[in-house]
Structures are given as C-alpha cells and as structure tokens.
Design a protein around this motif. Structure first.
Motif, PDB file in Angstrom:
ATOM      1  N   PHE A 119       0.855  -1.184   0.000  1.00 42.41           N
ATOM      2  CA  PHE A 119       0.000   0.000   0.000  1.00 42.41           C
ATOM      3  C   PHE A 119       0.885   1.226   0.000  1.00 42.41           C
ATOM      4  CE2 PHE A 119       0.630  -0.915   4.498  1.00 42.41           C
ATOM      5  CZ  PHE A 119       0.811   0.327   5.088  1.00 42.41           C
ATOM      6  N   TRP A 120       0.380   2.286  -0.601  1.00 37.24           N
ATOM      7  CA  TRP A 120       1.064   3.570  -0.657  1.00 37.24           C
ATOM      8  C   TRP A 120       0.156   4.591   0.028  1.00 37.24           C
ATOM      9  CZ3 TRP A 120      -0.651   8.035  -3.275  1.00 37.24           C
ATOM     10  CH2 TRP A 120       0.261   9.102  -3.285  1.00 37.24           C
ATOM     11  N   ILE A 121       0.704   5.319   0.982  1.00 39.76           N
ATOM     12  CA  ILE A 121      -0.057   6.364   1.676  1.00 39.76           C
ATOM     13  C   ILE A 121       0.206   7.693   0.983  1.00 39.76           C
ATOM     14  CG2 ILE A 121      -0.352   7.660   3.821  1.00 39.76           C
ATOM     15  CD1 ILE A 121       0.515   5.163   5.346  1.00 39.76           C
ATOM     16  N   GLY A 122      -0.852   8.412   0.698  1.00 42.26           N
ATOM     17  CA  GLY A 122      -0.714   9.708   0.044  1.00 42.26           C
ATOM     18  C   GLY A 122      -1.754  10.701   0.512  1.00 42.26           C
ATOM     19  N   ASP A 123      -1.498  11.947   0.178  1.00 46.77           N
ATOM     20  CA  ASP A 123      -2.426  13.053   0.414  1.00 46.77           C
ATOM     21  C   ASP A 123      -2.822  13.206   1.881  1.00 46.77           C
ATOM     22  OD1 ASP A 123      -2.284  13.615  -2.277  1.00 46.77           O
ATOM     23  OD2 ASP A 123      -4.116  12.536  -2.778  1.00 46.77           O
ATOM     24  N   VAL A 124      -1.885  12.959   2.777  1.00 41.95           N
ATOM     25  CA  VAL A 124      -2.147  13.113   4.213  1.00 41.95           C
ATOM     26  C   VAL A 124      -2.199  14.609   4.534  1.00 41.95           C
ATOM     27  CG1 VAL A 124      -1.319  12.639   6.544  1.00 41.95           C
ATOM     28  CG2 VAL A 124      -0.983  10.943   4.722  1.00 41.95           C
ATOM     29  N   TYR A 125      -3.329  15.033   5.084  1.00 40.51           N
ATOM     30  CA  TYR A 125      -3.498  16.462   5.371  1.00 40.51           C
ATOM     31  C   TYR A 125      -4.426  16.651   6.559  1.00 40.51           C
ATOM     32  CZ  TYR A 125      -3.735  21.454   4.486  1.00 40.51           C
ATOM     33  OH  TYR A 125      -3.617  22.814   4.605  1.00 40.51           O
ATOM     34  N   ILE A 126      -3.996  17.491   7.503  1.00 42.63           N
ATOM     35  CA  ILE A 126      -4.833  17.925   8.626  1.00 42.63           C
ATOM     36  C   ILE A 126      -4.955  19.438   8.524  1.00 42.63           C
ATOM     37  CG2 ILE A 126      -5.058  18.108  11.147  1.00 42.63           C
ATOM     38  CD1 ILE A 126      -5.329  15.222  10.196  1.00 42.63           C
ATOM     39  N   ASP A 127      -6.177  19.939   8.601  1.00 49.14           N
ATOM     40  CA  ASP A 127      -6.430  21.378   8.566  1.00 49.14           C
ATOM     41  C   ASP A 127      -5.529  22.077   9.583  1.00 49.14           C
ATOM     42  OD1 ASP A 127      -7.646  23.969   9.279  1.00 49.14           O
ATOM     43  OD2 ASP A 127      -9.356  23.315   8.097  1.00 49.14           O
ATOM     44  N   GLU A 128      -4.907  23.172   9.167  1.00 48.07           N
ATOM     45  CA  GLU A 128      -3.965  23.895  10.030  1.00 48.07           C
ATOM     46  C   GLU A 128      -4.557  24.254  11.388  1.00 48.07           C
ATOM     47  OE1 GLU A 128      -1.732  27.100   8.300  1.00 48.07           O
ATOM     48  OE2 GLU A 128      -1.621  26.054   6.378  1.00 48.07           O
ATOM     49  N   ALA A 129      -5.828  24.559  11.450  1.00 49.83           N
ATOM     50  CA  ALA A 129      -6.467  24.949  12.711  1.00 49.83           C
ATOM     51  C   ALA A 129      -6.539  23.798  13.713  1.00 49.83           C
ATOM     52  CB  ALA A 129      -7.882  25.485  12.446  1.00 49.83           C
ATOM     53  N   PHE A 130      -6.330  22.568  13.242  1.00 58.25           N
ATOM     54  CA  PHE A 130      -6.446  21.398  14.116  1.00 58.25           C
ATOM     55  C   PHE A 130      -5.132  20.647  14.290  1.00 58.25           C
ATOM     56  CE2 PHE A 130     -10.613  22.352  12.473  1.00 58.25           C
ATOM     57  CZ  PHE A 130     -11.391  22.308  13.616  1.00 58.25           C
ATOM     58  N   ARG A 131      -4.063  21.210  13.786  1.00 57.75           N
ATOM     59  CA  ARG A 131      -2.757  20.571  13.944  1.00 57.75           C
ATOM     60  C   ARG A 131      -2.263  20.721  15.380  1.00 57.75           C
ATOM     61  NH1 ARG A 131      -0.041  22.535   8.245  1.00 57.75           N
ATOM     62  NH2 ARG A 131      -1.619  21.511   6.953  1.00 57.75           N
ATOM     63  N   LEU A 181      -5.025  -3.722   5.255  1.00 61.43           N
ATOM     64  CA  LEU A 181      -3.620  -3.437   4.952  1.00 61.43           C
ATOM     65  C   LEU A 181      -2.650  -4.287   5.764  1.00 61.43           C
ATOM     66  CD1 LEU A 181      -3.845   0.464   4.690  1.00 61.43           C
ATOM     67  CD2 LEU A 181      -4.139  -1.263   2.886  1.00 61.43           C
ATOM     68  N   GLN A 182      -3.177  -5.140   6.637  1.00 59.94           N
ATOM     69  CA  GLN A 182      -2.303  -5.980   7.462  1.00 59.94           C
ATOM     70  C   GLN A 182      -1.522  -6.959   6.599  1.00 59.94           C
ATOM     71  OE1 GLN A 182      -1.819  -5.232  10.834  1.00 59.94           O
ATOM     72  NE2 GLN A 182      -2.928  -3.540   9.895  1.00 59.94           N
ATOM     73  N   GLY A 183      -0.234  -7.100   6.901  1.00 62.26           N
ATOM     74  CA  GLY A 183       0.630  -8.014   6.172  1.00 62.26           C
ATOM     75  C   GLY A 183       1.170  -7.454   4.869  1.00 62.26           C
ATOM     76  N   LEU A 184       0.845  -6.206   4.557  1.00 58.88           N
ATOM     77  CA  LEU A 184       1.299  -5.580   3.318  1.00 58.88           C
ATOM     78  C   LEU A 184       2.460  -4.626   3.607  1.00 58.88           C
ATOM     79  CD1 LEU A 184      -2.128  -4.622   1.696  1.00 58.88           C
ATOM     80  CD2 LEU A 184      -0.965  -6.825   1.715  1.00 58.88           C
ATOM     81  N   THR A 185       3.330  -4.428   2.631  1.00 57.01           N
ATOM     82  CA  THR A 185       4.419  -3.463   2.741  1.00 57.01           C
ATOM     83  C   THR A 185       3.875  -2.070   2.449  1.00 57.01           C
ATOM     84  OG1 THR A 185       6.051  -5.093   2.064  1.00 57.01           O
ATOM     85  CG2 THR A 185       6.661  -2.781   1.783  1.00 57.01           C
ATOM     86  N   GLY A 186       4.169  -1.118   3.320  1.00 58.58           N
ATOM     87  CA  GLY A 186       3.713   0.249   3.134  1.00 58.58           C
ATOM     88  C   GLY A 186       4.830   1.138   2.629  1.00 58.58           C
ATOM     89  N   VAL A 187       4.486   2.048   1.716  1.00 56.88           N
ATOM     90  CA  VAL A 187       5.433   3.031   1.201  1.00 56.88           C
ATOM     91  C   VAL A 187       4.772   4.400   1.184  1.00 56.88           C
ATOM     92  CG1 VAL A 187       6.740   1.379  -0.211  1.00 56.88           C
ATOM     93  CG2 VAL A 187       4.796   2.578  -1.209  1.00 56.88           C
ATOM     94  N   LEU A 188       5.588   5.430   1.168  1.00 62.57           N
ATOM     95  CA  LEU A 188       5.099   6.801   1.068  1.00 62.57           C
ATOM     96  C   LEU A 188       6.245   7.702   0.689  1.00 62.57           C
ATOM     97  CD1 LEU A 188       6.148   8.494   3.804  1.00 62.57           C
ATOM     98  CD2 LEU A 188       4.454   7.036   4.861  1.00 62.57           C
ATOM     99  N   ALA A 189       5.926   8.937   0.378  1.00 62.58           N
ATOM    100  CA  ALA A 189       6.932   9.952   0.079  1.00 62.58           C
ATOM    101  C   ALA A 189       6.605  11.189   0.900  1.00 62.58           C
ATOM    102  CB  ALA A 189       6.925  10.287  -1.412  1.00 62.58           C
ATOM    103  N   THR A 190       7.634  11.796   1.483  1.00 53.64           N
ATOM    104  CA  THR A 190       7.434  13.026   2.250  1.00 53.64           C
ATOM    105  C   THR A 190       8.685  13.883   2.189  1.00 53.64           C
ATOM    106  OG1 THR A 190       6.776  13.957   4.383  1.00 53.64           O
ATOM    107  CG2 THR A 190       8.166  11.992   4.450  1.00 53.64           C
ATOM    108  N   ASN A 191       8.496  15.177   2.212  1.00 50.93           N
ATOM    109  CA  ASN A 191       9.620  16.116   2.289  1.00 50.93           C
ATOM    110  C   ASN A 191       9.904  16.529   3.722  1.00 50.93           C
ATOM    111  OD1 ASN A 191      10.071  16.190  -0.445  1.00 50.93           O
ATOM    112  ND2 ASN A 191       9.053  18.145  -0.783  1.00 50.93           N
ATOM    113  N   ASP A 192       8.894  16.419   4.607  1.00 54.20           N
ATOM    114  CA  ASP A 192       9.044  17.071   5.905  1.00 54.20           C
ATOM    115  C   ASP A 192       8.467  16.333   7.105  1.00 54.20           C
ATOM    116  OD1 ASP A 192       6.383  17.302   5.223  1.00 54.20           O
ATOM    117  OD2 ASP A 192       6.335  19.488   5.299  1.00 54.20           O
ATOM    118  N   ALA A 193       7.938  15.141   6.936  1.00 55.06           N
ATOM    119  CA  ALA A 193       7.277  14.473   8.065  1.00 55.06           C
ATOM    120  C   ALA A 193       7.892  13.108   8.377  1.00 55.06           C
ATOM    121  CB  ALA A 193       5.782  14.343   7.782  1.00 55.06           C
ATOM    122  N   HIS A 194       9.171  12.965   8.153  1.00 57.63           N
ATOM    123  CA  HIS A 194       9.833  11.683   8.396  1.00 57.63           C
ATOM    124  C   HIS A 194       9.636  11.204   9.833  1.00 57.63           C
ATOM    125  CE1 HIS A 194      11.914  13.384   4.888  1.00 57.63           C
ATOM    126  NE2 HIS A 194      11.898  12.131   4.473  1.00 57.63           N
ATOM    127  N   GLY A 195       9.749  12.109  10.789  1.00 55.23           N
ATOM    128  CA  GLY A 195       9.606  11.748  12.195  1.00 55.23           C
ATOM    129  C   GLY A 195       8.247  11.162  12.513  1.00 55.23           C
TER     130      GLY A 195
END
Length: 138
Positions: free
Chosen positions: A72-84, A102-116
């Motif tokens: 699975f690939w995770i994308g478009d993760v977004y939380i409204d700034e007022a609720f961060r 999604l259990q037992g599947l390899t997950g991938v994603l791309a991020t510039n700033d949320a590695h932590g």
C-alpha cells in the motif's frame, strides 16, 4: 474502518467525504497543489480514503492506494492547520497502518518534511531502492 474519541472521528466511509474540502486541503499542499478536481475525484474513487471529522465537518484526509495483496502507498495526508498539534495526524496514520485490509502488506510513502511522524509507525528511509517516473501531461 471507524475510530472515534467523542470529539473526533476517522472513517473510511466515502459518503462522508467533502470533495470541496479535500480540494481546498490539496490546493494548500506542496505535492498536489496543481491537481485538478477531476483528478482528485478519480484518485478518491480508486483509493481507500480516510476522512477526519469534528462535529461532522471534515478537517483531515488521507488515502491508501493498494493491490490488497502485497503493498500500500499512503498519500495526500493532510490535517487542517487549525487542528494541527492535537495528535490527529498521528491518529490518522495509526488508523491507516492498523486497518484490517492493509495488514501483512508493505507500506510506502513519500514526504519532504514528516519523516519523524512516519518513523513512529515503522516506516524507514530507503533512498537506495526506490525510483520515480514523473507523469507526463496528457
């Protein structure tokens, strides 16, 4: 998938999604601010979507693209700034990685700033293995 704590709700029920809000969210992102509404709608149709809500108002979004067999690939993760800053991004990622389909599947994603954030849920940087092909305009 459904999670609630009395104030906030995370759900994969697509009938709850607000396409207008999702378009607003993605227009503010660095990764999808050029996407058309039509592409956003098509991406939602072809993904497992996670909406985050407070009092019925959509305040967050993410989606998982998967073959339901290997990855699975995770994308478009977004939380409204007022609720961060309230742990909603963490809860959203937790709900995704713990989703039954999604259990037992390899997950991938791309991020510039949320590695932590993602490292807290078992994701590791892998700059050696992955390649990318940029979409060409059609």
């Amino acid at each position: 998938m459904e999670w609630t704590d009395g104030t906030y709700r995370i759900s994969t029920d697509k009938s709850l999604l607000s396409i207008d809000r999702i378009c607003e969210f993605l227009a503010q992102s660095y990764w999808a601010n050029q996407r058309t509404r039509e592409k956003i709608e098509l991406s939602i149709q072809n993904s497992i979507c996670y909406g985050v809500y407070r009092d019925g108002q959509q305040i967050g979004f993410a989606r998982a693209v998967t073959d339901l067999a290997t990855f699975f690939w995770i994308g478009d993760v977004y939380i409204d700034e007022a609720f961060r800053g309230q742990g909603l991004g963490k809860k959203l990622i937790q709900c995704i990685v713990e989703s039954a389909e999604l259990q037992g599947l390899t997950g991938v994603l791309a991020t510039n700033d949320a590695h932590g954030l993602y490292e807290q849920y078992g994701f590791v940087k892998d700059p050696v293995r992955y390649m990318r092909r940029q979409a060409r305009p059609v």
